[in-house]
Scaffold this motif. Structure first.
Motif, PDB file in Angstrom:
ATOM      1  N   GLY A 219      43.542 -50.163 -53.580  1.00  0.00           N
ATOM      2  CA  GLY A 219      43.139 -50.187 -52.168  1.00  0.00           C
ATOM      3  C   GLY A 219      41.709 -50.642 -51.951  1.00  0.00           C
ATOM      4  N   SER A 220      40.949 -50.880 -53.034  1.00  0.00           N
ATOM      5  CA  SER A 220      39.566 -51.347 -52.857  1.00  0.00           C
ATOM      6  C   SER A 220      39.602 -52.806 -52.377  1.00  0.00           C
ATOM      7  CB  SER A 220      38.816 -51.262 -54.188  1.00  0.00           C
ATOM      8  OG  SER A 220      39.478 -52.054 -55.159  1.00  0.00           O
ATOM      9  N   PRO A 221      38.535 -53.254 -51.698  1.00  0.00           N
ATOM     10  CA  PRO A 221      38.531 -54.636 -51.208  1.00  0.00           C
ATOM     11  C   PRO A 221      38.858 -55.665 -52.290  1.00  0.00           C
ATOM     12  CG  PRO A 221      36.723 -53.419 -50.230  1.00  0.00           C
ATOM     13  CD  PRO A 221      37.355 -52.498 -51.233  1.00  0.00           C
ATOM     14  N   ILE A 222      38.340 -55.469 -53.507  1.00  0.00           N
ATOM     15  CA  ILE A 222      38.604 -56.474 -54.551  1.00  0.00           C
ATOM     16  C   ILE A 222      40.098 -56.504 -54.901  1.00  0.00           C
ATOM     17  CG2 ILE A 222      37.963 -54.931 -56.478  1.00  0.00           C
ATOM     18  CD1 ILE A 222      37.294 -58.661 -56.413  1.00  0.00           C
ATOM     19  N   SER A 223      40.747 -55.315 -54.908  1.00  0.00           N
ATOM     20  CA  SER A 223      42.174 -55.337 -55.240  1.00  0.00           C
ATOM     21  C   SER A 223      42.979 -55.906 -54.072  1.00  0.00           C
ATOM     22  CB  SER A 223      42.669 -53.947 -55.660  1.00  0.00           C
ATOM     23  OG  SER A 223      43.005 -53.179 -54.550  1.00  0.00           O
ATOM     24  N   VAL A 224      42.528 -55.661 -52.835  1.00  0.00           N
ATOM     25  CA  VAL A 224      43.233 -56.225 -51.671  1.00  0.00           C
ATOM     26  C   VAL A 224      43.134 -57.755 -51.684  1.00  0.00           C
ATOM     27  CG1 VAL A 224      43.230 -56.376 -49.138  1.00  0.00           C
ATOM     28  CG2 VAL A 224      42.948 -54.146 -50.259  1.00  0.00           C
ATOM     29  N   VAL A 225      41.934 -58.272 -51.962  1.00  0.00           N
ATOM     30  CA  VAL A 225      41.775 -59.731 -51.953  1.00  0.00           C
ATOM     31  C   VAL A 225      42.586 -60.353 -53.104  1.00  0.00           C
ATOM     32  CG1 VAL A 225      40.130 -61.646 -52.183  1.00  0.00           C
ATOM     33  CG2 VAL A 225      39.520 -59.646 -50.817  1.00  0.00           C
ATOM     34  N   ALA A 226      42.569 -59.706 -54.257  1.00  0.00           N
ATOM     35  CA  ALA A 226      43.345 -60.241 -55.389  1.00  0.00           C
ATOM     36  C   ALA A 226      44.839 -60.243 -55.055  1.00  0.00           C
ATOM     37  CB  ALA A 226      43.079 -59.406 -56.638  1.00  0.00           C
ATOM     38  N   GLY A 227      45.280 -59.257 -54.279  1.00  0.00           N
ATOM     39  CA  GLY A 227      46.709 -59.142 -53.988  1.00  0.00           C
ATOM     40  C   GLY A 227      47.138 -59.746 -52.653  1.00  0.00           C
ATOM     41  N   LEU A 228      46.251 -60.521 -52.018  1.00  0.00           N
ATOM     42  CA  LEU A 228      46.589 -61.110 -50.698  1.00  0.00           C
ATOM     43  C   LEU A 228      47.927 -61.842 -50.740  1.00  0.00           C
ATOM     44  CD1 LEU A 228      43.376 -62.906 -49.323  1.00  0.00           C
ATOM     45  CD2 LEU A 228      44.584 -60.982 -48.261  1.00  0.00           C
ATOM     46  N   HIS A 229      48.714 -61.676 -49.677  1.00  0.00           N
ATOM     47  CA  HIS A 229      49.916 -62.482 -49.505  1.00  0.00           C
ATOM     48  C   HIS A 229      49.890 -63.109 -48.131  1.00  0.00           C
ATOM     49  CE1 HIS A 229      51.466 -60.660 -53.152  1.00  0.00           C
ATOM     50  NE2 HIS A 229      52.389 -61.613 -53.139  1.00  0.00           N
ATOM     51  N   ASP A 230      50.415 -64.314 -48.024  1.00  0.00           N
ATOM     52  CA  ASP A 230      50.390 -64.993 -46.735  1.00  0.00           C
ATOM     53  C   ASP A 230      51.612 -64.648 -45.900  1.00  0.00           C
ATOM     54  OD1 ASP A 230      47.893 -66.054 -46.759  1.00  0.00           O
ATOM     55  OD2 ASP A 230      48.478 -67.826 -47.904  1.00  0.00           O
TER      56      ASP A 230
END
Ligand code: HEM
Length: 422
Positions: A219-230
């Protein structure tokens, strides 16, 4: 398509005589470029040429509403590549529209909600305290100090493990992306080269997070950005994810400019110090006034993507429109005595998305308005808490406090020097 029009304002039309190319005048007049012409023509908008292209320059609350209507404008092709490659880059949320934009933007808005902004501000508070201890007795500019402090805070906030990012190597290139955006020639090229290095670092880190080689908090920003889906379910390639990570880090560091301006306002209006110390609501008003009053991004450029009529002027597809943010923040139809620094104007202010526009207008969810306003405000308020503490953390040595409106982006001449308390 017709956008809402009103007829309440006398200066409602577009000055419609195209001039010669105005690019040099823009460079010469800086932040005052639009204001001078709106006053001269007595209109909200005028037609000109900038960088060889026909452009309509607009300002005011209704112009901001028109510009930030998500149906009307795209950012694609609106600004020179020298600026675009430092500030946004291909594939970023700023280059998307409609469902693709709104889906990606929702992720940014979730990442930058109130609780996250508070967490970021707390990290910055710790970094300010550490910097004050480290720099005790030294004279530094608040701008440079802010860049260092906010880089540390940004990296801590993202959840990157210590060792995967070096704040001393990242601070300079992140700050340069904004500092050099309006420059042409070598300074801009060097900043772009340094940006490429930051992109490669971001790609490597995000790749390791995706592959499970680097463990980061869920849930950290880095994990959210790594897991982005369009919106179509696909995962953006690493280079796009890297651009979006930089879209979080760069603007957090850019708040250093507002830190310098906040320090400047405190020095110019010392009677506020006492009130600000114990009053969170007053700190909020002060910060809002800094964002309104001081010059940051002068304008935002867009390209018409669906033709419409506004103020009896045809805005054809492909035409470039420039919204003057600085002129709107100093528009006397919105702000009484706009040239006066007066935080108390916000006591009675009723929120209007298209009146206070240092970070864009309209709706952040469906348009390109900045998703980082809450975080910016929280970081500035936290700095103000630090700066007004008793005993004072710094004194202000003699220096040149003037701010030239011809330099974009602006800063106090000596970058707001302070001497840290021993
Ligand atoms: C230093 C203070 C800041 C200023 C002056 C600022 C200014 C702006 C402006 C004017 C826009 C609108 C651009 C447009 O209309 O095309 C924007 C968009 C954006 N800002 Fe900020 N910003 C700041 C801080 C932040 C922060 C702290 C973040 C995130 C941590 C952030 C992330 C973004 C993103 C991702 C966009 C693109 C939004 C979109 O295209 O939908 N900004 N910002």
């Amino acid at each position: 398509m017709d956008l809402p029009q009103t007829t309440t304002e006398p200066t409602s039309y577009v000055h419609d005589r195209e001039t010669a190319d105005d690019s040099l005048a823009f460079l010469r007049d800086g932040y005052a470029y639009g204001t001078r012409r709106f006053e001269r023509f007595g209109t909200d908008a005028f037609r000109t040429r900038l960088l060889g292209r026909p452009t309509v320059v607009v300002h005011g609350r209704e112009a901001a509403a028109m510009f930030y209507d998500p149906r009307s404008m795209t950012r694609a092709g609106a600004i020179p590549t020298s600026v675009a490659h430092l500030l946004q880059d291909d594939g970023s949320v700023q280059t998307l529209e409609d469902a693709a934009h709104d889906h990606r933007k929702a992720a940014f808005l979730r990442l930058l909600g109130d609780a996250e902004a508070a967490r970021m501000a707390e990290a910055s508070g710790r970094a300010w305290a550490a910097a004050a201890a480290r720099e005790a007795g030294r004279t530094r500019s608040l701008y440079d100090l802010g860049v260092e402090v906010l880089t540390r805070a940004a990296l801590e906030w993202t959840g990157l493990p210590a060792g995967s990012a070096d704040p001393r190597r990242l601070a300079g290139p992140l700050a340069e992306m904004v500092d050099a955006a309006a420059r042409v020639g070598p300074r801009n090229w060097i900043a772009r080269l340094r940006r490429r290095r930051v992109e490669r670092w971001a790609e490597a880190v995000l790749g390791m997070v995706r592959d499970g080689e680097l463990e980061v908090p869920a849930g950290s920003p880095i994990s959210v950005v790594a897991g982005l889906h369009d919106h179509d379910g696909s995962q953006p390639p690493l280079d796009i994810a890297a651009v979006e990570l930089i879209n979080l880090l760069r603007p957090i560091v850019a708040v250093a400019r507002y830190v310098a301006f906040t320090g400047h306002a405190l020095e110019r209006h010392p009677h506020w110090r006492e009130t600000l110390r114990g009053d969170a609501a007053a700190r909020h008003r002060f910060v809002q006034e800094v964002r309104r009053f001081y010059p940051f991004f002068p304008v935002i450029a867009g390209t018409v993507r669906r033709g419409f009529t506004w103020r009896e002027h045809e805005f054809e597809v492909g035409k470039r429109v420039v919204l003057d943010l600085y002129a709107t923040n100093h528009d006397e139809r919105i702000w009484t005595h706009p040239g006066r620094f007066d935080p108390d104007r916000f006591i009675t202010w009723v929120y209007d998305p298209d009146a206070l526009v240092p970070q864009g207008g309209g709706d952040a969810a469906t348009g390109h308005r900045c998703p980082g306003e809450g975080a910016t405000i929280a970081l500035m308020e936290r700095f103000l808490e630090f700066a007004t503490a008793d005993p004072a953390p710094y004194t202000v040595p003699p220096q040149d406090l003037r701010i030239s409106l011809r330099r974009i982006p602006a800063l106090p001449q000596d970058r707001m020097l302070v001497t840290l308390a021993e």
